[in-house]
Design a protein around this motif. Structure first.
Motif, PDB file in Angstrom:
ATOM      1  N   LYS A  76       0.806  -1.235   0.000  1.00 33.98           N
ATOM      2  CA  LYS A  76       0.000   0.000   0.000  1.00 33.98           C
ATOM      3  C   LYS A  76       0.837   1.283   0.000  1.00 33.98           C
ATOM      4  O   LYS A  76       0.474   2.267  -0.644  1.00 33.98           O
ATOM      5  CB  LYS A  76      -0.978   0.007   1.177  1.00 33.98           C
ATOM      6  CG  LYS A  76      -0.323   0.065   2.548  1.00 33.98           C
ATOM      7  CD  LYS A  76      -1.387   0.109   3.647  1.00 33.98           C
ATOM      8  CE  LYS A  76      -0.728   0.163   5.027  1.00 33.98           C
ATOM      9  NZ  LYS A  76      -1.723   0.214   6.121  1.00 33.98           N
ATOM     10  N   ASP A  77       1.962   1.327   0.712  1.00 34.82           N
ATOM     11  CA  ASP A  77       2.783   2.538   0.773  1.00 34.82           C
ATOM     12  C   ASP A  77       4.118   2.387   0.044  1.00 34.82           C
ATOM     13  O   ASP A  77       4.976   3.278   0.122  1.00 34.82           O
ATOM     14  CB  ASP A  77       3.053   2.922   2.231  1.00 34.82           C
ATOM     15  CG  ASP A  77       1.786   3.292   2.984  1.00 34.82           C
ATOM     16  OD1 ASP A  77       0.933   3.980   2.389  1.00 34.82           O
ATOM     17  OD2 ASP A  77       1.651   2.888   4.156  1.00 34.82           O
ATOM     18  N   ALA A  78       4.296   1.258  -0.646  1.00 32.36           N
ATOM     19  CA  ALA A  78       5.607   0.962  -1.236  1.00 32.36           C
ATOM     20  C   ALA A  78       5.881   1.810  -2.471  1.00 32.36           C
ATOM     21  O   ALA A  78       4.982   2.106  -3.262  1.00 32.36           O
ATOM     22  CB  ALA A  78       5.694  -0.519  -1.586  1.00 32.36           C
ATOM     23  N   GLU A  79       7.149   2.197  -2.620  1.00 32.92           N
ATOM     24  CA  GLU A  79       7.630   2.830  -3.848  1.00 32.92           C
ATOM     25  C   GLU A  79       8.335   1.802  -4.731  1.00 32.92           C
ATOM     26  O   GLU A  79       8.328   1.920  -5.954  1.00 32.92           O
ATOM     27  CB  GLU A  79       8.599   3.952  -3.504  1.00 32.92           C
ATOM     28  CG  GLU A  79       8.025   5.032  -2.602  1.00 32.92           C
ATOM     29  CD  GLU A  79       9.111   5.913  -2.022  1.00 32.92           C
ATOM     30  OE1 GLU A  79       9.688   6.727  -2.784  1.00 32.92           O
ATOM     31  OE2 GLU A  79       9.390   5.783  -0.813  1.00 32.92           O
ATOM     32  N   PHE A  80       8.959   0.823  -4.067  1.00 33.97           N
ATOM     33  CA  PHE A  80       9.685  -0.243  -4.760  1.00 33.97           C
ATOM     34  C   PHE A  80       9.235  -1.575  -4.178  1.00 33.97           C
ATOM     35  O   PHE A  80       9.107  -1.721  -2.965  1.00 33.97           O
ATOM     36  CB  PHE A  80      11.198  -0.109  -4.548  1.00 33.97           C
ATOM     37  CG  PHE A  80      11.772   1.216  -4.952  1.00 33.97           C
ATOM     38  CD1 PHE A  80      12.272   1.417  -6.232  1.00 33.97           C
ATOM     39  CD2 PHE A  80      11.816   2.264  -4.039  1.00 33.97           C
ATOM     40  CE1 PHE A  80      12.797   2.638  -6.598  1.00 33.97           C
ATOM     41  CE2 PHE A  80      12.349   3.489  -4.400  1.00 33.97           C
ATOM     42  CZ  PHE A  80      12.843   3.683  -5.686  1.00 33.97           C
ATOM     43  N   VAL A  81       9.017  -2.559  -5.053  1.00 28.69           N
ATOM     44  CA  VAL A  81       8.727  -3.926  -4.601  1.00 28.69           C
ATOM     45  C   VAL A  81       9.754  -4.858  -5.243  1.00 28.69           C
ATOM     46  O   VAL A  81       9.803  -4.988  -6.471  1.00 28.69           O
ATOM     47  CB  VAL A  81       7.305  -4.376  -4.973  1.00 28.69           C
ATOM     48  CG1 VAL A  81       7.088  -5.823  -4.527  1.00 28.69           C
ATOM     49  CG2 VAL A  81       6.264  -3.477  -4.323  1.00 28.69           C
ATOM     50  N   PHE A  82      10.579  -5.470  -4.406  1.00 26.13           N
ATOM     51  CA  PHE A  82      11.583  -6.419  -4.873  1.00 26.13           C
ATOM     52  C   PHE A  82      10.989  -7.824  -4.827  1.00 26.13           C
ATOM     53  O   PHE A  82      10.480  -8.261  -3.795  1.00 26.13           O
ATOM     54  CB  PHE A  82      12.830  -6.371  -3.990  1.00 26.13           C
ATOM     55  CG  PHE A  82      13.714  -5.186  -4.227  1.00 26.13           C
ATOM     56  CD1 PHE A  82      14.912  -5.315  -4.922  1.00 26.13           C
ATOM     57  CD2 PHE A  82      13.363  -3.934  -3.751  1.00 26.13           C
ATOM     58  CE1 PHE A  82      15.739  -4.224  -5.136  1.00 26.13           C
ATOM     59  CE2 PHE A  82      14.174  -2.828  -3.957  1.00 26.13           C
ATOM     60  CZ  PHE A  82      15.367  -2.967  -4.662  1.00 26.13           C
ATOM     61  N   ILE A  83      11.063  -8.537  -5.941  1.00 33.04           N
ATOM     62  CA  ILE A  83      10.654  -9.938  -5.979  1.00 33.04           C
ATOM     63  C   ILE A  83      11.899 -10.786  -5.737  1.00 33.04           C
ATOM     64  O   ILE A  83      12.841 -10.784  -6.539  1.00 33.04           O
ATOM     65  CB  ILE A  83      10.009 -10.311  -7.321  1.00 33.04           C
ATOM     66  CG1 ILE A  83       8.727  -9.498  -7.541  1.00 33.04           C
ATOM     67  CG2 ILE A  83       9.706 -11.806  -7.374  1.00 33.04           C
ATOM     68  CD1 ILE A  83       8.054  -9.763  -8.883  1.00 33.04           C
ATOM     69  N   ALA A  84      11.904 -11.491  -4.599  1.00 35.85           N
ATOM     70  CA  ALA A  84      13.076 -12.293  -4.223  1.00 35.85           C
ATOM     71  C   ALA A  84      12.621 -13.687  -3.799  1.00 35.85           C
ATOM     72  O   ALA A  84      13.031 -14.206  -2.755  1.00 35.85           O
ATOM     73  CB  ALA A  84      13.846 -11.611  -3.097  1.00 35.85           C
ATOM     74  N   VAL A  85      11.780 -14.296  -4.602  1.00 34.95           N
ATOM     75  CA  VAL A  85      11.251 -15.629  -4.296  1.00 34.95           C
ATOM     76  C   VAL A  85      12.139 -16.689  -4.945  1.00 34.95           C
ATOM     77  O   VAL A  85      12.982 -16.398  -5.800  1.00 34.95           O
ATOM     78  CB  VAL A  85       9.801 -15.772  -4.786  1.00 34.95           C
ATOM     79  CG1 VAL A  85       8.892 -14.805  -4.053  1.00 34.95           C
ATOM     80  CG2 VAL A  85       9.706 -15.555  -6.295  1.00 34.95           C
ATOM     81  N   GLY A  86      11.929 -17.930  -4.557  1.00 33.70           N
ATOM     82  CA  GLY A  86      12.738 -19.016  -5.086  1.00 33.70           C
ATOM     83  C   GLY A  86      12.427 -19.324  -6.540  1.00 33.70           C
ATOM     84  O   GLY A  86      11.291 -19.166  -7.000  1.00 33.70           O
ATOM     85  N   THR A  87      13.454 -19.760  -7.261  1.00 34.04           N
ATOM     86  CA  THR A  87      13.286 -20.224  -8.645  1.00 34.04           C
ATOM     87  C   THR A  87      13.954 -21.598  -8.748  1.00 34.04           C
ATOM     88  O   THR A  87      15.027 -21.727  -9.333  1.00 34.04           O
ATOM     89  CB  THR A  87      13.907 -19.239  -9.657  1.00 34.04           C
ATOM     90  OG1 THR A  87      15.277 -18.993  -9.297  1.00 34.04           O
ATOM     91  CG2 THR A  87      13.145 -17.931  -9.667  1.00 34.04           C
ATOM     92  N   PRO A  88      13.327 -22.614  -8.160  1.00 36.79           N
ATOM     93  CA  PRO A  88      13.952 -23.944  -8.127  1.00 36.79           C
ATOM     94  C   PRO A  88      14.104 -24.546  -9.509  1.00 36.79           C
ATOM     95  O   PRO A  88      13.509 -24.080 -10.482  1.00 36.79           O
ATOM     96  CB  PRO A  88      12.990 -24.759  -7.259  1.00 36.79           C
ATOM     97  CG  PRO A  88      11.675 -24.060  -7.395  1.00 36.79           C
ATOM     98  CD  PRO A  88      11.999 -22.605  -7.533  1.00 36.79           C
TER      99      PRO A  88
END
Length: 439
Positions: A76-88
């Motif tokens: 809701k208040d983010a300026e940046f969203v980093f996607i750091a999920v697994g990629t098995p």
């Protein structure tokens, strides 16, 4: 101070979230694993990484680091969203992007203001464009956003140092304004920042890891030739490394690479090449040599014991490298499985990885310390080069063993010193001892 959200609190995500918070930003770390988030709120970390616990505790206390399972709350208040999920690793060696897709869809549904979405996960070339399409298609109503690739180059065991002292920051995007905004986040790190297009940034990550894996397989190939010819691979690597064009890094012969990055990234790059009609012969050779090194170590112990049925074999170290509890594709798993399959009783000791290892290898007898590990063992295999292993009382280790056979799969010890203590010693490519080849 910027408002940053990091999706995924695994290795890369948690380190990135904590370190960005330590730089003075307000960071919300999100994960759909409720137990993991509940533990983090109590200060219980899901991974072992030197220094990380202190940073998490400090930034939580300063109210700059928060944990949640809610995308609405996180975005809701983010300026940046980093996607750091697994990629098995997928079935054919390709990267499995199901978690990236889930994250992109959830971000799209929760966002209400413009965002810069940053791919931090290691993803196949072209994923940035794919993520942009998913976000666009999943939005309930159009909200502007940009996608930036920012591959990570963190080494497990020294990730905090690597984050704050990077060799470079690589950014890729078709939106140069968005890339510049992400660059501003990294300016306090005072490292070179390279801005390029999405696909080139994604390729830089794969090419970097594949090259480092190639160096490891190269020196292991040389070690096997050293064993045949009576040369010492440690001295060979040292002599090579003085050449500024070569350098000393990643020229340590041993049981091969493991962990969460090199194995799957080399496979994924080879898969991408094959899908597009290329023939990655070098990458295939890198993987073949790495697999052979594990077989090579097994052959050494089997030969010295004249068979494994009923023998007790001790593994000194279990994690794929020192200063981590990560067991993903650890060489110790392959070694232990083969020893167990051939009738050996397999023991293990590791300073931090035993809880993780026990879940993967329930047949492994865990020992409280290296001296208990050695008691009545027929052979000891050095699997992980923990610093504390360098300072063991090796005379006591030798005296505790039934037969003092050591396979030093990490070349941690000096062959002459071990033989003087009474060990039957075999390293990896360690040359000629005057009577027989010592590899």
């Amino acid at each position: 101070m910027k408002n940053i959200t990091v999706v995924g609190v695994g290795y890369v995500g948690l380190v990135s979230a904590a370190c960005f918070a330590d730089l003075g930003n307000c960071v919300t770390a999100l994960d759909i694993n409720e137990e993991r988030i509940a533990n983090l709120r109590k200060g219980i970390l899901p991974i072992f990484e030197p220094g990380l616990g202190e940073i998490v505790e400090r930034t939580m206390r300063a109210k700059r680091l928060f944990f949640t399972t809610s995308y609405e709350e996180a975005v809701k208040d983010a300026e940046f969203v980093f996607i750091a999920v697994g990629t098995p690793e997928g079935v054919d060696g390709e990267a499995d992007l199901q978690y990236v897709r889930m994250a992109a869809e959830s971000i799209a549904k929760a966002m209400t203001q413009p965002l810069v979405i940053v791919n931090k996960s290691t993803v196949p070339v072209g994923t940035g464009d794919w993520v942009a399409d998913i976000v666009r298609e999943s939005q309930p109503s159009p909200v502007s956003f940009s996608v930036v690739s920012c591959p990570e180059f963190l080494r497990e065991g020294s990730a905090i140092t690597d984050f704050f002292n990077p060799d470079r920051t690589v950014l890729g995007s078709t939106d140069m304004d968005a890339a510049e905004r992400v660059a501003q986040l990294h300016l306090p790190l005072r490292a070179p920042i390279m801005v390029t297009d999405l696909r080139t940034a994604e390729m830089i990550k794969y090419a970097s890891n594949a090259f480092l894996a190639t160096r490891i397989s190269f020196i292991n190939e040389i070690s096997n030739i050293c064993e045949a010819l009576g040369a010492d691979v440690k001295e060979v690597a040292r002599g090579m490394g003085y050449d500024k064009r070569i350098g000393h890094h990643f020229l340590e012969a041993g049981v091969g690479y493991g962990g969460s990055c090199f194995p799957k990234d080399v496979k994924a790059l080879a898969h991408m090449a094959q899908v597009h009609g290329r023939h990655p012969q070098l990458l295939q050779a890198v993987m073949d040599i790495n697999a052979f090194q594990r077989h090579h170590v097994l052959t050494k112990v089997e030969t010295l014991l004249d068979g494994l049925e009923g023998r007790t074999v001790a593994l000194l170290g279990l994690a794929f490298k020192q200063n981590t509890d990560d067991m993903r594709d650890a060489p110790a798993i392959t070694i232990a499985e083969q020893l167990h399959a051939q009738g050996a009783v397999v023991r293990g000791y590791d300073p931090v990885a035993m809880d993780v290892a026990k879940r993967i290898m329930p047949y492994l007898d865990m020992c409280d310390d290296p001296y208990v590990l050695a008691r009545e063992a027929d052979a000891l295999i050095v699997m992980t080069p923990w610093n504390e292993f360098k300072h063991l009382d090796m005379k006591a280790v030798k005296e505790a063993m039934r037969t003092p056979i050591m396979i030093d799969a990490r070349n941690l010890y000096e062959p002459a010193e071990m033989r003087d203590l009474g060990f039957t010693y075999r390293g990896i490519g360690r040359g000629y001892d005057g009577s027989s080849y010592a590899g």
